[in-house]
Design a protein around this motif. Structure first.
Motif, PDB file in Angstrom:
ATOM      1  N   GLY A   1       0.916  -1.176  -0.043  1.00  0.00           N
ATOM      2  CA  GLY A   1       0.114   0.063   0.183  1.00  0.00           C
ATOM      3  C   GLY A   1       0.784   1.227   0.110  1.00  0.00           C
ATOM      4  N   ALA A   2       2.095   1.044  -0.235  1.00  0.00           N
ATOM      5  CA  ALA A   2       3.008   2.498  -0.190  1.00  0.00           C
ATOM      6  C   ALA A   2       2.931   3.103  -1.627  1.00  0.00           C
ATOM      7  CB  ALA A   2       4.454   1.787   0.065  1.00  0.00           C
ATOM      8  N   GLY A   3       3.062   4.302  -1.338  1.00  0.00           N
ATOM      9  CA  GLY A   3       3.140   5.033  -2.682  1.00  0.00           C
ATOM     10  C   GLY A   3       4.514   5.117  -3.549  1.00  0.00           C
ATOM     11  N   GLY A   4       4.519   4.872  -4.673  1.00  0.00           N
ATOM     12  CA  GLY A   4       5.645   4.922  -5.432  1.00  0.00           C
ATOM     13  C   GLY A   4       5.796   6.008  -6.350  1.00  0.00           C
ATOM     14  N   HIS A   5       4.899   6.508  -6.923  1.00  0.00           N
ATOM     15  CA  HIS A   5       5.261   7.637  -7.673  1.00  0.00           C
ATOM     16  C   HIS A   5       3.866   8.563  -7.945  1.00  0.00           C
ATOM     17  CE1 HIS A   5       7.347   9.812 -11.092  1.00  0.00           C
ATOM     18  NE2 HIS A   5       6.174   9.395 -11.931  1.00  0.00           N
ATOM     19  N   SER A   6       4.434  10.102  -8.373  1.00  0.00           N
ATOM     20  CA  SER A   6       3.031  10.837  -8.563  1.00  0.00           C
ATOM     21  C   SER A   6       3.483  11.765  -9.783  1.00  0.00           C
ATOM     22  CB  SER A   6       3.157  12.034  -7.374  1.00  0.00           C
ATOM     23  OG  SER A   6       2.787  11.345  -6.018  1.00  0.00           O
ATOM     24  N   ALA A   7       2.555  11.672 -10.380  1.00  0.00           N
ATOM     25  CA  ALA A   7       2.541  12.620 -11.802  1.00  0.00           C
ATOM     26  C   ALA A   7       1.104  13.442 -12.184  1.00  0.00           C
ATOM     27  CB  ALA A   7       2.914  11.598 -12.964  1.00  0.00           C
TER      28      ALA A   7
END
Length: 208
Positions: free
Chosen positions: A53-59
């Motif tokens: 459930g960890a966040g890996g990338h934002s765009a």
């Protein structure tokens, strides 16, 4: 499943993604400009681990006078999409789907959150992304949140290094529509797919 006519797939390194300064020529950027005719909108993409459930990338995808993707320190690439310092131009519907397809796999899914804006807001955000500059690795959420926070109507978005915190704050904006994209493709997302026979038959360079 891979449904796109042509894809150039590069290894995805979400935890250690990086970007070097890139500056496509004016002619390429102008030629690639896509005017969708859709109502103006801003879309936040968040890549999330299916295991932890960890966040890996934002765009960000911004649809204004043209549609672009601000992909800070991202590894996504397509030879028909000119880039200027993490801003990708020429985002047709096919490239939009390709972007999601590239990131979604058995170990990651993509959360898409879209909010309607005015044309002025969308174009102001495109400009803010364009002047942001190339983003250092592991800074994707920081620079994505900065572009949002500095844009009219998004001042409530906090500066953060966390893709999940950014997604949560964005989701609290009025009018947001959210959709999660899952794919059971294996985690090894490298290689090059052959151009379909249709392109070879018609001799086209851009299947748009």
């Amino acid at each position: 499943m891979r449904r796109l006519i042509i894809c150039l797939l590069l290894p995805l390194a979400l935890a250690a993604c990086g970007a070097q300064p890139v500056w496509a020529p004016d002619e390429a950027v102008q030629k690639a400009a896509v005017h969708t005719g859709n109502p103006p909108s801003v879309t936040l993409f968040t890549v999330i681990s299916t295991h932890t459930g960890a966040g890996g990338h934002s765009a960000l995808m911004i649809d204004g006078s043209q549609r672009v993707i601000f992909d800070p320190a991202g590894s996504w690439y397509h030879p028909w999409v000119p880039e200027r310092n993490d801003v990708d131009y020429g985002i047709t519907d096919r490239m939009y789907k390709f972007y999601i397809d590239y990131h979604a796999r058995e170990t990651w899914y993509v959360r898409e959150q879209r909010v309607p804006v005015t044309l002025a807001q969308a174009d102001a955000m495109i400009h803010r992304a364009e002047i942001n500059g190339a983003v250092n690795k592991a800074m994707c959420a920081n620079d994505t949140s900065a572009v949002l926070h500095d844009s009219p109507g998004f001042e409530s978005i906090p500066r953060t290094f966390s893709p999940l915190k950014l997604s949560k704050a964005f989701g609290e904006l009025p009018g947001v529509v959210s959709k999660d994209h899952y794919d059971n493709d294996p985690d090894d997302n490298s290689g090059v797919l052959m151009i379909e026979q249709e392109e070879a038959t018609h001799g086209t360079n851009r299947p748009f």
